[in-house]
Design a protein around this motif. Structure first.
Motif, PDB file in Angstrom:
ATOM      1  N   MET A  70       0.802  -1.212   0.000  1.00 38.51           N
ATOM      2  CA  MET A  70       0.000   0.000   0.000  1.00 38.51           C
ATOM      3  C   MET A  70       0.839   1.268   0.000  1.00 38.51           C
ATOM      4  O   MET A  70       0.318   2.370  -0.175  1.00 38.51           O
ATOM      5  N   THR A  71       2.138   1.132   0.174  1.00 40.25           N
ATOM      6  CA  THR A  71       3.023   2.297   0.075  1.00 40.25           C
ATOM      7  C   THR A  71       3.351   2.623  -1.380  1.00 40.25           C
ATOM      8  O   THR A  71       4.052   3.599  -1.647  1.00 40.25           O
ATOM      9  N   THR A  72       2.871   1.800  -2.301  1.00 40.60           N
ATOM     10  CA  THR A  72       3.171   1.994  -3.718  1.00 40.60           C
ATOM     11  C   THR A  72       2.011   2.638  -4.472  1.00 40.60           C
ATOM     12  O   THR A  72       1.960   2.579  -5.698  1.00 40.60           O
ATOM     13  N   MET A  73       1.089   3.245  -3.753  1.00 38.80           N
ATOM     14  CA  MET A  73      -0.119   3.811  -4.365  1.00 38.80           C
ATOM     15  C   MET A  73       0.025   5.287  -4.724  1.00 38.80           C
ATOM     16  O   MET A  73      -0.974   5.999  -4.890  1.00 38.80           O
ATOM     17  N   ALA A  74       1.248   5.770  -4.853  1.00 36.22           N
ATOM     18  CA  ALA A  74       1.471   7.194  -5.118  1.00 36.22           C
ATOM     19  C   ALA A  74       0.813   7.640  -6.421  1.00 36.22           C
ATOM     20  O   ALA A  74       0.309   8.769  -6.522  1.00 36.22           O
ATOM     21  N   GLY A  75       0.831   6.769  -7.429  1.00 39.80           N
ATOM     22  CA  GLY A  75       0.227   7.127  -8.707  1.00 39.80           C
ATOM     23  C   GLY A  75      -1.261   7.392  -8.576  1.00 39.80           C
ATOM     24  O   GLY A  75      -1.784   8.383  -9.105  1.00 39.80           O
ATOM     25  N   TYR A  76      -1.938   6.507  -7.842  1.00 44.14           N
ATOM     26  CA  TYR A  76      -3.367   6.700  -7.616  1.00 44.14           C
ATOM     27  C   TYR A  76      -3.613   7.964  -6.803  1.00 44.14           C
ATOM     28  O   TYR A  76      -4.509   8.762  -7.133  1.00 44.14           O
ATOM     29  N   GLU A  77      -2.842   8.157  -5.737  1.00 45.30           N
ATOM     30  CA  GLU A  77      -3.046   9.319  -4.879  1.00 45.30           C
ATOM     31  C   GLU A  77      -2.839  10.617  -5.646  1.00 45.30           C
ATOM     32  O   GLU A  77      -3.509  11.619  -5.380  1.00 45.30           O
ATOM     33  N   SER A  78      -1.936  10.611  -6.601  1.00 44.00           N
ATOM     34  CA  SER A  78      -1.700  11.801  -7.414  1.00 44.00           C
ATOM     35  C   SER A  78      -2.902  12.122  -8.287  1.00 44.00           C
ATOM     36  O   SER A  78      -3.320  13.284  -8.400  1.00 44.00           O
ATOM     37  N   VAL A  79      -3.479  11.085  -8.883  1.00 43.74           N
ATOM     38  CA  VAL A  79      -4.625  11.279  -9.774  1.00 43.74           C
ATOM     39  C   VAL A  79      -5.866  11.727  -9.005  1.00 43.74           C
ATOM     40  O   VAL A  79      -6.659  12.532  -9.502  1.00 43.74           O
ATOM     41  N   ILE A  80      -6.032  11.234  -7.784  1.00 41.52           N
ATOM     42  CA  ILE A  80      -7.236  11.514  -7.005  1.00 41.52           C
ATOM     43  C   ILE A  80      -7.083  12.766  -6.129  1.00 41.52           C
ATOM     44  O   ILE A  80      -8.046  13.195  -5.472  1.00 41.52           O
ATOM     45  N   GLU A  81      -5.927  13.364  -6.115  1.00 38.42           N
ATOM     46  CA  GLU A  81      -5.634  14.472  -5.192  1.00 38.42           C
ATOM     47  C   GLU A  81      -6.611  15.639  -5.342  1.00 38.42           C
ATOM     48  O   GLU A  81      -7.077  16.204  -4.337  1.00 38.42           O
ATOM     49  N   GLU A  82      -6.918  16.029  -6.549  1.00 36.69           N
ATOM     50  CA  GLU A  82      -7.804  17.173  -6.753  1.00 36.69           C
ATOM     51  C   GLU A  82      -9.172  16.928  -6.135  1.00 36.69           C
ATOM     52  O   GLU A  82      -9.741  17.813  -5.486  1.00 36.69           O
ATOM     53  N   ARG A  83      -9.693  15.724  -6.337  1.00 33.68           N
ATOM     54  CA  ARG A  83     -11.004  15.408  -5.775  1.00 33.68           C
ATOM     55  C   ARG A  83     -10.960  15.366  -4.245  1.00 33.68           C
ATOM     56  O   ARG A  83     -11.865  15.856  -3.570  1.00 33.68           O
ATOM     57  N   LYS A  84      -9.927  14.764  -3.696  1.00 37.31           N
ATOM     58  CA  LYS A  84      -9.824  14.704  -2.226  1.00 37.31           C
ATOM     59  C   LYS A  84      -9.687  16.102  -1.636  1.00 37.31           C
ATOM     60  O   LYS A  84     -10.287  16.411  -0.592  1.00 37.31           O
ATOM     61  N   THR A  85      -8.920  16.943  -2.282  1.00 39.43           N
ATOM     62  CA  THR A  85      -8.758  18.319  -1.793  1.00 39.43           C
ATOM     63  C   THR A  85     -10.103  19.025  -1.736  1.00 39.43           C
ATOM     64  O   THR A  85     -10.435  19.711  -0.755  1.00 39.43           O
ATOM     65  N   GLU A  86     -10.894  18.846  -2.765  1.00 37.93           N
ATOM     66  CA  GLU A  86     -12.216  19.481  -2.813  1.00 37.93           C
ATOM     67  C   GLU A  86     -13.137  18.932  -1.730  1.00 37.93           C
ATOM     68  O   GLU A  86     -13.871  19.688  -1.064  1.00 37.93           O
ATOM     69  N   LEU A  87     -13.099  17.624  -1.516  1.00 36.99           N
ATOM     70  CA  LEU A  87     -13.961  17.009  -0.506  1.00 36.99           C
ATOM     71  C   LEU A  87     -13.586  17.457   0.897  1.00 36.99           C
ATOM     72  O   LEU A  87     -14.459  17.782   1.715  1.00 36.99           O
ATOM     73  N   PHE A  88     -12.306  17.453   1.208  1.00 35.82           N
ATOM     74  CA  PHE A  88     -11.873  17.875   2.542  1.00 35.82           C
ATOM     75  C   PHE A  88     -12.181  19.357   2.759  1.00 35.82           C
ATOM     76  O   PHE A  88     -12.577  19.760   3.860  1.00 35.82           O
ATOM     77  N   THR A  89     -12.011  20.163   1.724  1.00 38.47           N
ATOM     78  CA  THR A  89     -12.315  21.589   1.841  1.00 38.47           C
ATOM     79  C   THR A  89     -13.789  21.797   2.175  1.00 38.47           C
ATOM     80  O   THR A  89     -14.146  22.580   3.059  1.00 38.47           O
ATOM     81  N   ARG A  90     -14.665  21.065   1.489  1.00 39.70           N
ATOM     82  CA  ARG A  90     -16.101  21.180   1.747  1.00 39.70           C
ATOM     83  C   ARG A  90     -16.473  20.686   3.142  1.00 39.70           C
ATOM     84  O   ARG A  90     -17.242  21.337   3.867  1.00 39.70           O
ATOM     85  N   ALA A  91     -15.942  19.540   3.543  1.00 37.98           N
ATOM     86  CA  ALA A  91     -16.332  18.932   4.823  1.00 37.98           C
ATOM     87  C   ALA A  91     -15.847  19.736   6.021  1.00 37.98           C
ATOM     88  O   ALA A  91     -16.462  19.696   7.095  1.00 37.98           O
ATOM     89  N   PHE A  92     -14.731  20.451   5.850  1.00 33.37           N
ATOM     90  CA  PHE A  92     -14.160  21.207   6.971  1.00 33.37           C
ATOM     91  C   PHE A  92     -14.509  22.690   6.921  1.00 33.37           C
ATOM     92  O   PHE A  92     -14.106  23.442   7.809  1.00 33.37           O
ATOM     93  N   SER A  93     -15.228  23.107   5.918  1.00 32.30           N
ATOM     94  CA  SER A  93     -15.574  24.529   5.818  1.00 32.30           C
ATOM     95  C   SER A  93     -16.531  24.914   6.935  1.00 32.30           C
ATOM     96  O   SER A  93     -17.327  24.100   7.418  1.00 32.30           O
ATOM     97  N   ASN A  94     -16.459  26.174   7.349  1.00 35.62           N
ATOM     98  CA  ASN A  94     -17.325  26.734   8.396  1.00 35.62           C
ATOM     99  C   ASN A  94     -17.146  26.055   9.748  1.00 35.62           C
ATOM    100  O   ASN A  94     -18.041  26.104  10.601  1.00 35.62           O
ATOM    101  N   ARG A  95     -16.016  25.407   9.955  1.00 37.58           N
ATOM    102  CA  ARG A  95     -15.732  24.800  11.260  1.00 37.58           C
ATOM    103  C   ARG A  95     -14.682  25.623  11.991  1.00 37.58           C
ATOM    104  O   ARG A  95     -13.774  26.186  11.380  1.00 37.58           O
ATOM    105  N   THR A  96     -14.809  25.668  13.298  1.00 34.12           N
ATOM    106  CA  THR A  96     -13.838  26.373  14.124  1.00 34.12           C
ATOM    107  C   THR A  96     -13.463  25.485  15.300  1.00 34.12           C
ATOM    108  O   THR A  96     -14.169  24.536  15.636  1.00 34.12           O
ATOM    109  N   GLY A  97     -12.349  25.814  15.940  1.00 36.59           N
ATOM    110  CA  GLY A  97     -11.929  25.058  17.115  1.00 36.59           C
ATOM    111  C   GLY A  97     -11.436  23.675  16.760  1.00 36.59           C
ATOM    112  O   GLY A  97     -10.876  23.435  15.688  1.00 36.59           O
TER     113      GLY A  97
END
Length: 334
Positions: free
Chosen positions: A123-150
């Protein structure tokens, strides 16, 4: 090809983990992350072995506080040296139920260590997949953590080698968020932990904390409505009981504000030939990739648990990833 489920060992044992949710005398639901059971003497009878396992499960309850109970082993304890102090920031862990301890211990103790070790390294060899999916993950984390404090409490199921570490770093480091993030990484494969901690070391923000827990997704040791965000990434393909696991996710998320981030490979919706290959190869994939099923319709199960109106996701095909290239990514709300 999965980052390991939080409950994948069952297919090797033939024994299912119960998902009882009745309250005990203290009002706590019966959920567990399990510690290792001592080896039984070979000459004991099955009944004696069972009693010994149950006894040790109870002893674990007596000897550990809720917060100090961490089901890690090996290198995980390198990180947990100061756990009792650091864990005060994390969601409260529930007391254990001895029957559930026995079941989960059985699953964890009957995992194939050689296979786990090889799979963790793979599972340490999944860098290629993580690179391709990075944009989508960034968007999802941004949405899920928006408007949160503390402080934001997170449970990541099947955290594996923790390739998602950088996204927690992102939300904790971005001034627009201004949050601190405490992450419990739940995984049954103890050999994932050293790699996860290596990724934790790469986190630059001091606002991110990570605690590895060895456990299963059908029995999460968190109180109802105690978690802000839950995360899975290439995990629900491998869990033994997908419906039970998703119900657990919904149970622990905070009402109205809880978010569930998911990125999963699923049965193809666009390619009949690929779909036939996924169906045909699933039995072999289960054995080769720690329970991974190529033919699951995960999006439908997520909608069943959370309600279609509370689930927002997209289906997409990734070129070059063959049987795991058909994927979904989205967020479910409680």
């Amino acid at each position: 090809m999965t980052s390991l489920c939080a409950s994948s060992a069952h297919h090797n044992t033939g024994r299912r983990v119960t998902t009882t949710s009745r309250a005990n005398s203290n009002g706590c639901r019966r959920r567990v992350v399990s510690s290792s059971r001592a080896d039984a003497d070979a000459s004991r009878t099955d009944d004696e072995d069972k009693n010994e396992r149950r006894k040790r499960g109870l002893e674990t309850k007596k000897d550990s506080s809720r917060r100090a109970f961490v089901a890690c082993s090996g290198c995980a304890f390198c990180f947990a040296a100061s756990f009792s102090e650091a864990a005060r920031a994390f969601p409260k862990l529930l007391d254990l139920n001895d029957e559930t301890v026995e079941d989960v211990n059985y699953v964890l103790d009957h995992r194939n260590q050689r296979t786990d070790k090889v799979f963790a390294k793979a599972m340490t060899t999944m860098a290629g997949y993580e690179s391709v999916i990075e944009e989508r993950k960034t968007e999802l984390f941004t949405r899920a953590f928006s408007n949160r404090t503390g402080k934001v409490d997170v449970v990541e199921l099947g955290a594996g080698t923790w390739p998602n570490a950088k996204y927690y770093d992102m939300v904790a480091s971005t001034t627009n968020f201004g949050v601190s993030v405490d992450v419990y990484g739940v995984d049954p494969n103890e050999y994932m932990t050293p790699y996860a901690l290596e990724n934790f070391e790469k986190v630059k923000s001091d606002k991110v904390k990570y605690e590895p827990l060895r456990g299963v997704s059908e029995n999460l040791p968190f109180e109802d409505g105690s978690v802000d965000v839950a995360v899975v990434s290439l995990v629900l393909c491998s869990v033994e009981d997908q419906l039970a696991s998703l119900k657990e996710v919904k149970r622990v998320l905070k009402p109205k504000t809880g978010k569930f981030i998911f990125v999963e490979h699923v049965l193809s919706q666009t390619n009949d030939s690929l779909r036939r290959q996924q169906e045909a190869l699933t039995p072999m994939q289960i054995k080769a990739a720690d329970g991974c099923r190529l033919n699951r319709k995960t999006g439908e199960v997520i909608k069943k648990v959370f309600g279609s109106e509370n689930v927002d996701y997209e289906y997409f095909d990734l070129d070059g990833f063959w049987v795991i290239g058909s994927q979904i990514a989205g967020i479910a709300s409680v």
